[in-house]
Enzyme design. Structure first.
Site, mmCIF file in Angstrom:
data_model
loop_
_atom_site.group_PDB
_atom_site.id
_atom_site.type_symbol
_atom_site.label_atom_id
_atom_site.label_comp_id
_atom_site.label_asym_id
_atom_site.label_seq_id
_atom_site.Cartn_x
_atom_site.Cartn_y
_atom_site.Cartn_z
ATOM 1 N N SER A 37 0.822 -1.199 0.000
ATOM 2 C CA SER A 37 0.000 0.000 0.000
ATOM 3 C C SER A 37 0.870 1.269 0.000
ATOM 4 O O SER A 37 1.772 1.401 -0.827
ATOM 5 C CB SER A 37 -0.959 -0.036 1.195
ATOM 6 N N ASP A 160 -6.001 -3.213 -2.267
ATOM 7 C CA ASP A 160 -4.863 -2.946 -1.388
ATOM 8 C C ASP A 160 -4.136 -4.238 -0.993
ATOM 9 O O ASP A 160 -4.755 -5.223 -0.601
ATOM 10 C CB ASP A 160 -5.391 -2.246 -0.129
#
Length: 280
Positions: A37, A160
């Site tokens: 991320s 993510d």
């Protein structure tokens, strides 16, 4: 092989930016980098040697409606406009472009984690998937469920990376790392639980992607198991965990410049222990 992992954590990962800026300033080099991320974005700047670049994204740009806003969500179905963050701002001609020449000249192996929305499994992209003005895999790794629609790469939808592999210590070891610096953005003794918000988000996303629903509901256990493994390896001298003492109530998308800068400075200070760890 010595590696570094930045696990992300949204705007809290200014802590990781502080760690990496210290490493740039003090010429601490690694043989391997793995990003999750926001951690993957931090590492792009580290690999390119751009000290201080990341701070602006956390404290300045994040306050802009073009970066994240309800207007973005209603108009583009993406609360965080990753094309603005990792395109408009980061490409050549942008306000804060990546130094692509320096990035490409750095031979460090770079791995970026994203979650395959169809399978719920992690996908480990490599730095070879990044090209000048093309941070597509960074966008995929940063695509938060619910607040963003999945990011497609070669037709495959991704979310993510922290959904499927929030603390990818095992992957780094399997890739050959002997020692690992692990950046967390929750306190050292934090134990993750499946909150109401997580369960609600899992239910919403699960209507279209049931595998992501399952991964979200098991994320807390995956995080806790991986951190426990990292702590065991830390006792063996193979892992150095860098984590903030207190996140002062900051959530993934909280913008509070004073609290964020305190996290940045704490990350910078704690990075001072890296050299001794790698040399031991």
């Amino acid at each position: 092989m010595n590696g570094i992992i930045d696990t992300g954590g949204g705007l809290r990962d200014i802590f990781g930016a502080g760690v990496l800026d210290y490493c740039i300033e003090h010429q601490i080099c690694f043989d391997y980098a793995l990003g999750v991320s926001a951690g993957s974005a931090n590492l792009v700047a580290y690999i390119a040697g751009q000290e201080g670049r990341n701070v602006h994204f956390y404290t300045e740009y994040a306050r802009r409606k073009e970066y994240m806003s309800r207007e973005n969500f209603f108009r583009k179905k993406n609360y965080v406009d990753l094309d603005y963050v990792y395109g408009t701002l980061s490409n050549d001609g942008g306000e804060n472009p990546v130094d692509w020449q320096a990035y490409e000249n750095n031979p460090i192996p770079f791995v970026v984690v994203a979650t395959d929305a169809e399978t719920g499994k992690p996908r480990y992209f490599t730095g070879e998937d990044i090209h000048p003005n093309d941070l597509g895999i960074i966008k995929a790794s940063c695509t938060l469920p619910v607040v963003n629609t999945p990011r497609r790469i070669r037709g495959v939808p991704y979310y993510d990376g922290g959904v499927a592999d929030p603390v990818p210590i095992r992957h780094a070891l399997e890739d050959g790392c002997r020692k690992v610096v692990l950046i967390l953005t929750k306190p050292y003794d934090y134990v993750r639980t499946s909150t109401f918000t997580v369960k609600f988000g899992a239910r919403v996303v699960g209507r279209r992607y049931p595998a992501v629903r399952k991964a979200l509901l098991h994320r807390a256990d995956a995080y806790n198991r991986s951190v426990e493994e990292a702590k065991k390896l830390e006792k063996q001298g193979r892992v150095l965990i860098l984590a903030p003492d207190d996140i002062s109530g900051l959530s993934t998308l909280t913008v509070d410049v004073d609290k964020q800068m305190a996290l940045y400075e704490e990350g910078y200070r704690k990075a001072a222990g890296i050299r001794a760890f790698l040399d031991a």
